[in-house]
Motif scaffolding. Structure first.
Motif, PDB file in Angstrom:
ATOM      1  N   HIS B  29      -4.478 -34.337  27.303  1.00 43.52           N
ATOM      2  CA  HIS B  29      -4.730 -35.146  26.121  1.00 43.52           C
ATOM      3  C   HIS B  29      -5.857 -34.559  25.285  1.00 43.52           C
ATOM      4  O   HIS B  29      -6.870 -34.102  25.819  1.00 43.52           O
ATOM      5  CB  HIS B  29      -5.104 -36.569  26.532  1.00 43.52           C
ATOM      6  CG  HIS B  29      -3.914 -37.388  26.926  1.00 43.52           C
ATOM      7  ND1 HIS B  29      -4.058 -38.622  27.556  1.00 43.52           N
ATOM      8  CD2 HIS B  29      -2.588 -37.189  26.776  1.00 43.52           C
ATOM      9  CE1 HIS B  29      -2.847 -39.126  27.759  1.00 43.52           C
ATOM     10  NE2 HIS B  29      -1.959 -38.276  27.296  1.00 43.52           N
ATOM     11  N   GLU B  30      -5.687 -34.618  23.955  1.00 44.30           N
ATOM     12  CA  GLU B  30      -6.730 -34.107  23.054  1.00 44.30           C
ATOM     13  C   GLU B  30      -7.924 -35.066  22.988  1.00 44.30           C
ATOM     14  O   GLU B  30      -9.061 -34.636  22.871  1.00 44.30           O
ATOM     15  CB  GLU B  30      -6.173 -33.926  21.640  1.00 44.30           C
ATOM     16  CG  GLU B  30      -5.035 -32.910  21.524  1.00 44.30           C
ATOM     17  CD  GLU B  30      -3.667 -33.549  21.750  1.00 44.30           C
ATOM     18  OE1 GLU B  30      -2.661 -32.868  21.464  1.00 44.30           O
ATOM     19  OE2 GLU B  30      -3.592 -34.704  22.214  1.00 44.30           O
ATOM     20  N   TYR B  31      -7.640 -36.369  23.014  1.00 49.19           N
ATOM     21  CA  TYR B  31      -8.679 -37.341  22.730  1.00 49.19           C
ATOM     22  C   TYR B  31      -9.212 -37.967  24.010  1.00 49.19           C
ATOM     23  O   TYR B  31      -8.440 -38.366  24.876  1.00 49.19           O
ATOM     24  CB  TYR B  31      -8.141 -38.460  21.827  1.00 49.19           C
ATOM     25  CG  TYR B  31      -7.379 -37.963  20.629  1.00 49.19           C
ATOM     26  CD1 TYR B  31      -6.054 -38.285  20.438  1.00 49.19           C
ATOM     27  CD2 TYR B  31      -8.006 -37.166  19.679  1.00 49.19           C
ATOM     28  CE1 TYR B  31      -5.351 -37.820  19.334  1.00 49.19           C
ATOM     29  CE2 TYR B  31      -7.320 -36.701  18.576  1.00 49.19           C
ATOM     30  CZ  TYR B  31      -5.995 -37.031  18.408  1.00 49.19           C
ATOM     31  OH  TYR B  31      -5.320 -36.574  17.322  1.00 49.19           O
ATOM     32  N   MET B  32     -10.506 -38.065  24.108  1.00 46.23           N
ATOM     33  CA  MET B  32     -11.136 -38.760  25.231  1.00 46.23           C
ATOM     34  C   MET B  32     -12.279 -39.614  24.701  1.00 46.23           C
ATOM     35  O   MET B  32     -12.890 -39.282  23.677  1.00 46.23           O
ATOM     36  CB  MET B  32     -11.642 -37.768  26.284  1.00 46.23           C
ATOM     37  CG  MET B  32     -10.512 -36.943  26.916  1.00 46.23           C
ATOM     38  SD  MET B  32     -11.058 -35.902  28.274  1.00 46.23           S
ATOM     39  CE  MET B  32     -11.328 -37.108  29.586  1.00 46.23           C
ATOM     40  N   SER B  33     -12.547 -40.704  25.396  1.00 44.39           N
ATOM     41  CA  SER B  33     -13.575 -41.626  24.934  1.00 44.39           C
ATOM     42  C   SER B  33     -14.199 -42.357  26.110  1.00 44.39           C
ATOM     43  O   SER B  33     -13.610 -42.433  27.191  1.00 44.39           O
ATOM     44  CB  SER B  33     -12.988 -42.632  23.936  1.00 44.39           C
ATOM     45  OG  SER B  33     -11.810 -43.229  24.457  1.00 44.39           O
ATOM     46  N   TRP B  34     -15.413 -42.866  25.871  1.00 49.31           N
ATOM     47  CA  TRP B  34     -16.113 -43.693  26.843  1.00 49.31           C
ATOM     48  C   TRP B  34     -16.379 -45.057  26.234  1.00 49.31           C
ATOM     49  O   TRP B  34     -16.852 -45.165  25.093  1.00 49.31           O
ATOM     50  CB  TRP B  34     -17.456 -43.069  27.216  1.00 49.31           C
ATOM     51  CG  TRP B  34     -17.370 -42.007  28.260  1.00 49.31           C
ATOM     52  CD1 TRP B  34     -17.385 -40.663  28.081  1.00 49.31           C
ATOM     53  CD2 TRP B  34     -17.258 -42.216  29.670  1.00 49.31           C
ATOM     54  NE1 TRP B  34     -17.298 -40.018  29.293  1.00 49.31           N
ATOM     55  CE2 TRP B  34     -17.212 -40.954  30.291  1.00 49.31           C
ATOM     56  CE3 TRP B  34     -17.195 -43.357  30.493  1.00 49.31           C
ATOM     57  CZ2 TRP B  34     -17.107 -40.785  31.668  1.00 49.31           C
ATOM     58  CZ3 TRP B  34     -17.086 -43.193  31.870  1.00 49.31           C
ATOM     59  CH2 TRP B  34     -17.047 -41.913  32.447  1.00 49.31           C
ATOM     60  N   SER B  49     -14.310 -37.936  21.777  1.00 44.47           N
ATOM     61  CA  SER B  49     -14.086 -36.517  21.505  1.00 44.47           C
ATOM     62  C   SER B  49     -12.640 -36.315  21.063  1.00 44.47           C
ATOM     63  O   SER B  49     -11.719 -36.886  21.653  1.00 44.47           O
ATOM     64  CB  SER B  49     -14.358 -35.695  22.762  1.00 44.47           C
ATOM     65  OG  SER B  49     -13.913 -34.373  22.611  1.00 44.47           O
ATOM     66  N   VAL B  50     -12.458 -35.494  20.040  1.00 41.51           N
ATOM     67  CA  VAL B  50     -11.104 -35.221  19.547  1.00 41.51           C
ATOM     68  C   VAL B  50     -10.593 -33.866  20.027  1.00 41.51           C
ATOM     69  O   VAL B  50      -9.493 -33.458  19.655  1.00 41.51           O
ATOM     70  CB  VAL B  50     -11.021 -35.321  18.017  1.00 41.51           C
ATOM     71  CG1 VAL B  50     -11.428 -36.723  17.565  1.00 41.51           C
ATOM     72  CG2 VAL B  50     -11.894 -34.273  17.350  1.00 41.51           C
ATOM     73  N   GLN B  57     -20.218 -40.043  17.800  1.00 44.91           N
ATOM     74  CA  GLN B  57     -20.756 -41.307  18.296  1.00 44.91           C
ATOM     75  C   GLN B  57     -19.833 -42.450  17.983  1.00 44.91           C
ATOM     76  O   GLN B  57     -19.172 -42.486  16.952  1.00 44.91           O
ATOM     77  CB  GLN B  57     -22.125 -41.562  17.653  1.00 44.91           C
ATOM     78  CG  GLN B  57     -23.171 -40.530  18.012  1.00 44.91           C
ATOM     79  CD  GLN B  57     -24.507 -40.831  17.362  1.00 44.91           C
ATOM     80  OE1 GLN B  57     -24.629 -41.706  16.513  1.00 44.91           O
ATOM     81  NE2 GLN B  57     -25.532 -40.092  17.757  1.00 44.91           N
ATOM     82  N   GLY B  58     -19.850 -43.403  18.892  1.00 43.88           N
ATOM     83  CA  GLY B  58     -19.125 -44.642  18.672  1.00 43.88           C
ATOM     84  C   GLY B  58     -20.059 -45.749  18.234  1.00 43.88           C
ATOM     85  O   GLY B  58     -21.051 -45.515  17.548  1.00 43.88           O
ATOM     86  N   GLU B  59     -19.768 -46.949  18.694  1.00 39.98           N
ATOM     87  CA  GLU B  59     -20.505 -48.136  18.271  1.00 39.98           C
ATOM     88  C   GLU B  59     -21.883 -48.257  18.930  1.00 39.98           C
ATOM     89  O   GLU B  59     -22.839 -48.714  18.321  1.00 39.98           O
ATOM     90  CB  GLU B  59     -19.666 -49.371  18.586  1.00 39.98           C
ATOM     91  CG  GLU B  59     -20.271 -50.702  18.210  1.00 39.98           C
ATOM     92  CD  GLU B  59     -19.427 -51.871  18.684  1.00 39.98           C
ATOM     93  OE1 GLU B  59     -18.327 -51.616  19.245  1.00 39.98           O
ATOM     94  OE2 GLU B  59     -19.855 -53.032  18.524  1.00 39.98           O
ATOM     95  N   VAL B  60     -21.987 -47.841  20.205  1.00 35.18           N
ATOM     96  CA  VAL B  60     -23.224 -48.041  20.970  1.00 35.18           C
ATOM     97  C   VAL B  60     -23.655 -46.743  21.660  1.00 35.18           C
ATOM     98  O   VAL B  60     -23.672 -46.652  22.891  1.00 35.18           O
ATOM     99  CB  VAL B  60     -23.077 -49.193  21.995  1.00 35.18           C
ATOM    100  CG1 VAL B  60     -23.047 -50.522  21.299  1.00 35.18           C
ATOM    101  CG2 VAL B  60     -21.820 -49.006  22.847  1.00 35.18           C
ATOM    102  N   PRO B  61     -24.043 -45.696  20.931  1.00 39.62           N
ATOM    103  CA  PRO B  61     -24.298 -44.393  21.534  1.00 39.62           C
ATOM    104  C   PRO B  61     -25.696 -44.191  22.118  1.00 39.62           C
ATOM    105  O   PRO B  61     -25.912 -43.251  22.894  1.00 39.62           O
ATOM    106  CB  PRO B  61     -24.109 -43.444  20.350  1.00 39.62           C
ATOM    107  CG  PRO B  61     -24.559 -44.259  19.176  1.00 39.62           C
ATOM    108  CD  PRO B  61     -24.132 -45.675  19.470  1.00 39.62           C
ATOM    109  N   ALA B  92     -11.326 -43.135  28.784  1.00 33.01           N
ATOM    110  CA  ALA B  92      -9.939 -43.247  28.351  1.00 33.01           C
ATOM    111  C   ALA B  92      -9.521 -41.957  27.659  1.00 33.01           C
ATOM    112  O   ALA B  92     -10.346 -41.243  27.093  1.00 33.01           O
ATOM    113  CB  ALA B  92      -9.767 -44.431  27.401  1.00 33.01           C
ATOM    114  N   SER B  93      -8.242 -41.691  27.710  1.00 33.71           N
ATOM    115  CA  SER B  93      -7.713 -40.518  27.008  1.00 33.71           C
ATOM    116  C   SER B  93      -6.433 -40.896  26.282  1.00 33.71           C
ATOM    117  O   SER B  93      -5.764 -41.878  26.634  1.00 33.71           O
ATOM    118  CB  SER B  93      -7.453 -39.368  27.981  1.00 33.71           C
ATOM    119  OG  SER B  93      -6.315 -39.626  28.781  1.00 33.71           O
TER     120      SER B  93
END
Lengths: 114, 114
Positions: B29-34, B49-50, B57-61, B92-93
Motif C-alpha cells: 500500500h502507498e498510504y499509511m497513517s497513525w 504518509s503517501v 502531519q495530521g490533527e494531533v502531531p 492503518a494502510s
C-alpha cells in the motif's frame, strides 16, 4: 472542513430488534462517507461506504446505510440485531476525497441484550 | 497475508522516556497513517504518509515523529513520553488501487505513560 457527528455514544437493543445508529455530516463538497466497526480488542474494519453512486448502500453482516443529502445524514441500520453485532461503530468522512485521510466520529457503542 | 502488523501490543512507559511503535504492512500500500483512540474522542489522525520518503502531519502531531524509509514500514516515535499520550494507537494502510477510503487497520498498541 468535513466533519461527522454521531448521535448517541451508547445504543442498547434487544436481540432481533431494529438497529439504528445515527450519523450526520458537514461538508462543503460532496462527501464520501463510511461506517467502520470495531470489535473488542481489535482494529477497525470497513462495514460500508458511500462514494456518490447509489444512495442506499449495503454492507457486510446485513447492515445498510442511506445517504440523505437534504438531511445531511448517513444513518446505519440493520433490521434484526444479533448478539455478534455488539461492537463500537464509527462514522467517517473522507477529507477532500482523499483515499487515506478520514475524519472519524466519536463512536457509538452498540449493546445487544438477549 | 499478515495485513498490518503493529508491535508492541502493550507498553508501559515512565514520563520522559522515548519509544517507537512499529508498523508494517505487506499489501504494497502507498498510504499509511497513525491514529490514536481515546475514550469518547473517536480516532484522531497523528501523522500520515503517501509514499516512501513523504510524511505529513495530521490533527494531533505534537510529541510524535514519523519517517517512511520503505513502502512497508511506518514507525511512530515518542520522543519524551507524557501522561497525555496514554492511548491506544492504530496504524492503518490503504492503496491507490483499492477501494476509496478503505483503510486496513492493525490490532492496536496500548500505551500507558506513568
Amino acid at each position: 472542513a468535513q466533519s461527522v457527528t454521531q448521535l448517541g455514544s451508547h445504543v442498547s437493543v434487544s436481540e432481533g430488534a431494529l438497529v439504528l445508529l445515527r450519523c450526520n455530516y458537514s461538508s462543503s463538497v460532496p462527501p464520501y462517507l463510511f461506517w467502520y466497526v470495531q470489535y473488542p480488542n481489535q482494529g477497525l474494519q470497513l462495514l460500508l461506504k458511500y462514494t456518490s453512486a447509489a444512495t442506499l448502500v449495503k454492507g457486510i453482516n446485513g447492515f445498510e446505510a442511506e445517504f440523505k443529502k437534504s438531511e445531511t445524514s448517513f444513518h446505519l441500520t440493520k433490521p434484526s440485531a444479533h448478539m455478534s453485532d455488539a461492537a463500537e461503530y464509527f462514522c467517517a468522512v473522507s477529507v477532500g476525497g482523499s483515499n487515506y485521510k478520514l475524519t472519524f466520529g466519536k463512536g457509538t457503542l452498540l449493546t445487544v441484550n438477549p | 497475508n499478515a495485513g498490518v502488523t503493529q508491535t508492541p501490543k502493550f507498553q508501559v512507559l515512565k514520563t520522559g522516556q522515548s519509544m517507537t511503535l512499529q508498523c508494517a504492512q505487506d499489501m504494497n500500500h502507498e498510504y499509511m497513517s497513525w491514529y490514536r483512540q481515546d475514550p469518547g474522542m473517536g480516532l484522531r489522525l497523528i501523522h500520515y504518509s503517501v509514499g516512501a520518503g513523504i510524511t505529513d502531519q495530521g490533527e494531533v502531531p505534537n510529541g510524535y515523529n514519523v519517517s517512511r524509509s520503505t513502502t512497508e514500514d511506518f514507525p511512530l516515535r515518542l520522543l519524551s513520553a507524557a501522561p497525555s499520550q496514554t492511548s491506544v494507537y492504530f496504524c492503518a494502510s490503504s492503496g491507490r488501487t483499492g477501494g476509496l477510503g478503505e483503510l486496513f487497520f492493525g490490532e492496536g498498541s496500548r500505551l500507558t505513560v506513568l
